[in-house]
Scaffold this motif. Sequence first.
Motif, mmCIF file in Angstrom:
data_model
loop_
_atom_site.group_PDB
_atom_site.id
_atom_site.type_symbol
_atom_site.label_atom_id
_atom_site.label_comp_id
_atom_site.label_asym_id
_atom_site.label_seq_id
_atom_site.Cartn_x
_atom_site.Cartn_y
_atom_site.Cartn_z
ATOM 1 N N ARG A 94 1.269 -1.163 -0.089
ATOM 2 C CA ARG A 94 -0.284 0.488 -0.628
ATOM 3 C C ARG A 94 0.824 1.554 -0.135
ATOM 4 N N SER A 95 1.723 1.435 0.557
ATOM 5 C CA SER A 95 2.795 3.265 1.298
ATOM 6 C C SER A 95 3.521 2.773 -0.667
ATOM 7 N N ALA A 138 0.521 23.263 3.198
ATOM 8 C CA ALA A 138 -0.932 22.336 3.573
ATOM 9 C C ALA A 138 0.333 20.925 3.705
ATOM 10 N N PHE A 139 -0.969 20.397 4.317
ATOM 11 C CA PHE A 139 -0.346 19.389 5.167
ATOM 12 C C PHE A 139 -1.375 17.927 5.053
ATOM 13 N N PHE A 140 -1.081 16.612 4.154
ATOM 14 C CA PHE A 140 -1.430 15.641 4.235
ATOM 15 C C PHE A 140 -1.220 14.228 4.852
ATOM 16 N N ALA A 141 -0.918 13.129 4.705
ATOM 17 C CA ALA A 141 -1.081 12.003 5.420
ATOM 18 C C ALA A 141 -0.781 10.595 4.147
ATOM 19 N N ASP A 142 1.062 10.007 4.922
ATOM 20 C CA ASP A 142 0.355 8.454 3.639
ATOM 21 C C ASP A 142 -0.169 7.534 4.679
ATOM 22 N N PRO A 143 0.126 6.560 3.523
ATOM 23 C CA PRO A 143 -0.819 5.242 4.689
ATOM 24 C C PRO A 143 -0.992 4.867 6.303
ATOM 25 N N ASP A 144 -0.143 5.435 6.766
ATOM 26 C CA ASP A 144 0.656 5.259 7.642
ATOM 27 C C ASP A 144 0.228 6.404 9.026
ATOM 28 N N ASP A 145 0.068 7.476 8.007
ATOM 29 C CA ASP A 145 -0.550 8.671 8.716
ATOM 30 C C ASP A 145 1.091 9.295 9.218
ATOM 31 N N LEU A 146 1.995 9.737 8.643
ATOM 32 C CA LEU A 146 3.492 9.680 8.383
ATOM 33 C C LEU A 146 2.662 11.656 7.783
ATOM 34 N N PRO A 147 2.537 12.744 9.003
ATOM 35 C CA PRO A 147 2.234 13.241 8.203
ATOM 36 C C PRO A 147 3.573 13.924 6.918
ATOM 37 N N ILE A 148 2.921 14.790 6.477
ATOM 38 C CA ILE A 148 3.719 15.264 5.084
ATOM 39 C C ILE A 148 3.282 16.182 4.365
#
Length: 128
Positions: free
Chosen positions: A18-19, A113-123
Amino acid sequence: MQLQRIHHVAIIATDYERSKEFYTEVLGLRVIAEHYRAERRSYKLDLALPDGGQLELFSFPSPPPRPSRPEAAGLRHLAFAVADVEAALAELRGRGVAVEEIRVDEYTGKRFAFFADPDDLPIELYEV
């Protein structure tokens, strides 16, 4: 010692496939190399960033959870520079990624702005 730039950032994924799809298909990073390390039951995926840096994606059996709140001790977030944060967010939304609203850096006046990867890592996407 004279540091030149960040060479790579390493991320441990809970769901490797998934990642891998997220970082290659959604974010568009190019695969440099992929290795399965049987003795560790672990994958290591090297991804190219446009500036020559790399992102390493690892899988390990049952990795312990890590808090990902931005104020938790340790790595706070991963940030990528973009020319147009609004356009980048629109592209992410089009790929089904939930994104936060655009903010303005109070010191530089730059948008981010922020979003998250599949493991909720902030990007973070930071407009340059």
